[in-house]
Design a protein around this motif. Structure first.
Motif, PDB file in Angstrom:
ATOM      1  N   ASN A  97       1.280  -1.091   0.013  1.00 45.71           N
ATOM      2  CA  ASN A  97      -0.132   0.160  -0.124  1.00 45.71           C
ATOM      3  C   ASN A  97       1.023   1.577  -0.045  1.00 45.71           C
ATOM      4  O   ASN A  97       0.468   2.058  -0.836  1.00 45.71           O
ATOM      5  CB  ASN A  97      -1.282  -0.306   0.875  1.00 45.71           C
ATOM      6  CG  ASN A  97      -1.577  -1.171   0.840  1.00 45.71           C
ATOM      7  OD1 ASN A  97      -2.573  -2.074  -0.343  1.00 45.71           O
ATOM      8  ND2 ASN A  97      -2.316  -1.356   2.264  1.00 45.71           N
ATOM      9  N   ASP A  98       1.877   1.491   0.910  1.00 42.98           N
ATOM     10  CA  ASP A  98       2.745   2.472   0.527  1.00 42.98           C
ATOM     11  C   ASP A  98       3.863   2.777  -0.679  1.00 42.98           C
ATOM     12  O   ASP A  98       3.891   3.923  -1.116  1.00 42.98           O
ATOM     13  CB  ASP A  98       4.004   2.280   1.623  1.00 42.98           C
ATOM     14  CG  ASP A  98       3.247   1.734   3.301  1.00 42.98           C
ATOM     15  OD1 ASP A  98       2.232   2.310   3.462  1.00 42.98           O
ATOM     16  OD2 ASP A  98       4.090   1.909   4.105  1.00 42.98           O
ATOM     17  N   SER A 100       1.983   2.331  -3.458  1.00 47.56           N
ATOM     18  CA  SER A 100       0.561   2.534  -4.318  1.00 47.56           C
ATOM     19  C   SER A 100       0.599   4.113  -3.580  1.00 47.56           C
ATOM     20  O   SER A 100      -0.089   4.624  -4.563  1.00 47.56           O
ATOM     21  CB  SER A 100       0.000   1.935  -4.077  1.00 47.56           C
ATOM     22  OG  SER A 100       0.017   0.943  -4.217  1.00 47.56           O
ATOM     23  N   GLU A 101       0.823   4.250  -2.448  1.00 45.54           N
ATOM     24  CA  GLU A 101       0.624   5.652  -1.706  1.00 45.54           C
ATOM     25  C   GLU A 101       1.492   6.380  -2.505  1.00 45.54           C
ATOM     26  O   GLU A 101       1.374   7.299  -2.627  1.00 45.54           O
ATOM     27  CB  GLU A 101       0.527   5.684  -0.299  1.00 45.54           C
ATOM     28  CG  GLU A 101      -0.835   4.845   0.224  1.00 45.54           C
ATOM     29  CD  GLU A 101      -1.908   5.876  -0.214  1.00 45.54           C
ATOM     30  OE1 GLU A 101      -2.348   6.931  -0.251  1.00 45.54           O
ATOM     31  OE2 GLU A 101      -3.115   4.884   0.276  1.00 45.54           O
ATOM     32  N   ALA A 104       0.089   7.321  -6.289  1.00 48.82           N
ATOM     33  CA  ALA A 104      -0.431   8.296  -6.146  1.00 48.82           C
ATOM     34  C   ALA A 104      -0.304   9.666  -5.720  1.00 48.82           C
ATOM     35  O   ALA A 104      -0.880  10.485  -6.038  1.00 48.82           O
ATOM     36  CB  ALA A 104      -1.757   7.409  -4.971  1.00 48.82           C
ATOM     37  N   LYS A 121      -9.119  10.232  -9.410  1.00 46.36           N
ATOM     38  CA  LYS A 121     -10.050   8.547  -8.734  1.00 46.36           C
ATOM     39  C   LYS A 121      -9.894   7.523  -9.594  1.00 46.36           C
ATOM     40  O   LYS A 121      -9.693   6.582  -8.608  1.00 46.36           O
ATOM     41  CB  LYS A 121     -11.083   8.814  -7.830  1.00 46.36           C
ATOM     42  CG  LYS A 121     -11.838   8.045  -7.520  1.00 46.36           C
ATOM     43  CD  LYS A 121     -13.377   9.061  -6.639  1.00 46.36           C
ATOM     44  CE  LYS A 121     -13.166   7.864  -5.270  1.00 46.36           C
ATOM     45  NZ  LYS A 121     -14.709   8.332  -4.702  1.00 46.36           N
ATOM     46  N   LYS A 124      -5.905   6.687  -9.216  1.00 46.61           N
ATOM     47  CA  LYS A 124      -6.089   6.081  -8.157  1.00 46.61           C
ATOM     48  C   LYS A 124      -6.359   4.906  -7.656  1.00 46.61           C
ATOM     49  O   LYS A 124      -5.862   3.923  -6.768  1.00 46.61           O
ATOM     50  CB  LYS A 124      -6.531   7.025  -6.603  1.00 46.61           C
ATOM     51  CG  LYS A 124      -5.538   8.493  -6.489  1.00 46.61           C
ATOM     52  CD  LYS A 124      -6.377   9.219  -5.542  1.00 46.61           C
ATOM     53  CE  LYS A 124      -5.342   9.415  -4.649  1.00 46.61           C
ATOM     54  NZ  LYS A 124      -5.971  10.843  -4.065  1.00 46.61           N
ATOM     55  N   ALA A 125      -7.548   4.196  -8.227  1.00 52.62           N
ATOM     56  CA  ALA A 125      -8.022   3.009  -8.408  1.00 52.62           C
ATOM     57  C   ALA A 125      -6.817   2.117  -9.008  1.00 52.62           C
ATOM     58  O   ALA A 125      -7.061   1.210  -8.789  1.00 52.62           O
ATOM     59  CB  ALA A 125      -9.652   2.868  -8.785  1.00 52.62           C
ATOM     60  N   ARG A 128      -4.153   1.308  -6.615  1.00 55.51           N
ATOM     61  CA  ARG A 128      -4.749   0.421  -6.206  1.00 55.51           C
ATOM     62  C   ARG A 128      -3.919  -1.206  -6.122  1.00 55.51           C
ATOM     63  O   ARG A 128      -4.156  -2.379  -5.465  1.00 55.51           O
ATOM     64  CB  ARG A 128      -5.314   0.482  -5.057  1.00 55.51           C
ATOM     65  CG  ARG A 128      -5.723   1.601  -4.301  1.00 55.51           C
ATOM     66  CD  ARG A 128      -7.488   2.060  -3.452  1.00 55.51           C
ATOM     67  NE  ARG A 128      -7.854   1.125  -3.238  1.00 55.51           N
ATOM     68  CZ  ARG A 128      -7.202   0.889  -1.685  1.00 55.51           C
ATOM     69  NH1 ARG A 128      -7.196   2.509  -1.071  1.00 55.51           N
ATOM     70  NH2 ARG A 128      -8.772   0.449  -1.067  1.00 55.51           N
ATOM     71  N   ARG A 134      -2.254  -4.887 -12.397  1.00 56.90           N
ATOM     72  CA  ARG A 134      -2.694  -3.703 -12.852  1.00 56.90           C
ATOM     73  C   ARG A 134      -1.963  -3.539 -14.339  1.00 56.90           C
ATOM     74  O   ARG A 134      -1.889  -2.777 -14.849  1.00 56.90           O
ATOM     75  CB  ARG A 134      -1.258  -2.494 -11.671  1.00 56.90           C
ATOM     76  CG  ARG A 134      -1.459  -1.363 -12.460  1.00 56.90           C
ATOM     77  CD  ARG A 134      -1.551  -0.070 -11.350  1.00 56.90           C
ATOM     78  NE  ARG A 134       0.101  -0.514 -10.805  1.00 56.90           N
ATOM     79  CZ  ARG A 134       0.991   0.742 -11.090  1.00 56.90           C
ATOM     80  NH1 ARG A 134       1.059   1.293 -11.888  1.00 56.90           N
ATOM     81  NH2 ARG A 134       2.266  -0.036 -10.566  1.00 56.90           N
ATOM     82  N   LYS A 171     -12.390  -3.946  -9.146  1.00 53.65           N
ATOM     83  CA  LYS A 171     -11.918  -3.238  -7.784  1.00 53.65           C
ATOM     84  C   LYS A 171     -12.107  -2.363  -8.134  1.00 53.65           C
ATOM     85  O   LYS A 171     -12.698  -1.384  -7.111  1.00 53.65           O
ATOM     86  CB  LYS A 171     -10.806  -3.894  -7.964  1.00 53.65           C
ATOM     87  CG  LYS A 171     -10.425  -5.252  -7.490  1.00 53.65           C
ATOM     88  CD  LYS A 171      -8.910  -5.766  -7.042  1.00 53.65           C
ATOM     89  CE  LYS A 171      -9.429  -7.270  -7.033  1.00 53.65           C
ATOM     90  NZ  LYS A 171      -7.156  -7.519  -6.774  1.00 53.65           N
ATOM     91  N   TYR A 175     -14.146   0.474  -6.204  1.00 49.97           N
ATOM     92  CA  TYR A 175     -12.968   1.928  -5.417  1.00 49.97           C
ATOM     93  C   TYR A 175     -14.430   3.283  -5.591  1.00 49.97           C
ATOM     94  O   TYR A 175     -14.294   4.230  -4.848  1.00 49.97           O
ATOM     95  CB  TYR A 175     -11.966   1.902  -5.979  1.00 49.97           C
ATOM     96  CG  TYR A 175     -11.469   2.910  -5.293  1.00 49.97           C
ATOM     97  CD1 TYR A 175     -10.233   2.651  -3.921  1.00 49.97           C
ATOM     98  CD2 TYR A 175     -10.965   3.768  -5.899  1.00 49.97           C
ATOM     99  CE1 TYR A 175      -9.912   4.050  -3.446  1.00 49.97           C
ATOM    100  CE2 TYR A 175      -9.895   5.320  -5.466  1.00 49.97           C
ATOM    101  CZ  TYR A 175      -9.808   4.781  -4.318  1.00 49.97           C
ATOM    102  OH  TYR A 175      -8.970   6.017  -3.872  1.00 49.97           O
TER     103      TYR A 175
END
Lengths: 180, 153
Positions: A97-98, A100-101, A104, A121, A124-125, A128, A134, A171, A175
């Motif tokens: 997740n980090d 991805s953050e 983002a 958005k 960002k989706a 994730r 991806r 997904k 989201y």
């Protein structure tokens, strides 16, 4: 210049540089954007694009032509991206997740997305999603690559790729539809 | 109530991110060629000429190099071995007094056979009298007593 002609000229030492230059000019934008969508940052994408073509130079002499040159180059670029993202996590001990953050955050700073909330958005989706999913999503959604070609690039079966893309879309929609 | 988001209904951007700097794709081929070029020039200066040869020629060249290595090793070992030239051996032997030589040969009787004795009076008549204290006739008589046929017959 057709791929076959590039390969023939590359095999001849006298025309190797010319052929490779043509190959780079033909595929540089596809490779760059494929990589850029995976790593977001331009400088990282630049490094990985160059690394991809250096590897193409080093191994093109051994290219057996049981796959198309186009999917072979994509496969090298894909491996470069996945290795880069994986080493980034290992290097900084970052969970999924980090990263991805972090991607983002770079995406939010991108001027082309300024003012377009839905598109931001959506991006960002996409970020994730797990890296390999991806990758499948990008190849299908943005590049409209055939599943058979995607199978050569990723080394995954067509059925698994279809399922992966279908789940990725679900997904992403879920989201975006979640109340923020 | 808002319509749920559906990806198929969303206008698709071919490139969702900001484009790279101006002229990036004009410069990129030059940068990549510069990265692969050193490897190419090193190949051509060091062993690049090998690639110009056909496979049988390269195999033959490899064999010649290996055989040449063996030959060089053999020759170097030969030249480094402690050998004495023939003329130096004769000179060294000539410097040994004959008296000492005869004494040495007599002391080790395995080294002096009857055939040596039979040749001695012919080659060096003086030595017989001086060192063996026997006359040529006595030597001849001793030899005559020996069986003419080899004993093992």
């Amino acid at each position: 210049m057709e791929d076959q002609e590039i390969l023939v000229k590359f095999a001849d030492p006298a025309s190797r540089n010319l052929a490779f230059n043509q190959l780079v000019r033909k595929y540089q934008q596809k490779v760059y954007w494929h990589v850029r969508k995976m790593v977001v940052d331009h400088d990282d994408a630049d490094d990985l694009t160059q690394d991809t073509f250096v590897k193409v130079w080093n191994h093109l002499g051994n290219f057996r032509q049981d796959a198309s040159l186009y999917t072979w180059i994509y496969r090298i670029a894909t491996n470069e991206c996945l290795s880069f993202l994986s080493s980034k996590r290992r290097k900084f001990f970052l969970p999924l997740n980090d990263v991805s953050e972090e991607l983002a955050a770079k995406m939010e700073a991108d001027p082309s997305l300024a003012g377009d909330e839905v598109e931001l958005k959506l991006q960002k989706a996409i970020l994730r999603l797990p890296d390999k999913q991806r990758l499948v999503f990008n190849l299908k959604y943005y590049e409209d690559m055939k599943y058979e070609d995607m199978a050569e690039v990723t080394g995954t079966s067509v059925g698994a790729l279809k399922a992966s893309y279908h789940h990725a879309v679900k997904k992403i929609e879920q989201y975006i539809n979640e109340p923020s | 109530m808002n319509t749920p988001f559906r990806l198929d209904d969303h206008p698709r951007r071919p490139q969702p991110l900001a484009p790279p700097p101006d002229g990036y794709f004009d410069r990129l081929p030059t940068q990549i060629m510069a990265r692969v070029q050193p490897a190419a020039s090193q190949e051509s200066t060091a062993f690049g000429w090998l690639k110009a040869l056909s496979l049988p020629l390269r195999t033959a060249l490899g064999s010649v190099v290996v055989l040449g290595g063996f030959a060089a090793t053999f020759l170097l070992n030969q030249s480094s071995a402690p050998t004495t030239p023939a003329h130096l051996a004769h000179a060294n032997l000539a410097s040994v007094p004959r008296t000492e030589m005869v004494q040495y040969l007599l002391a080790s009787d395995e080294r002096v056979s009857l055939s040596d004795l039979s040749e001695l009076p012919v080659a060096e008549q003086d030595m017989v009298g001086e060192y063996l204290n026997v006359s040529p006739a006595e030597v001849q008589a001793a030899l005559d007593e020996q069986p003419t046929e080899p004993s093992y017959l």
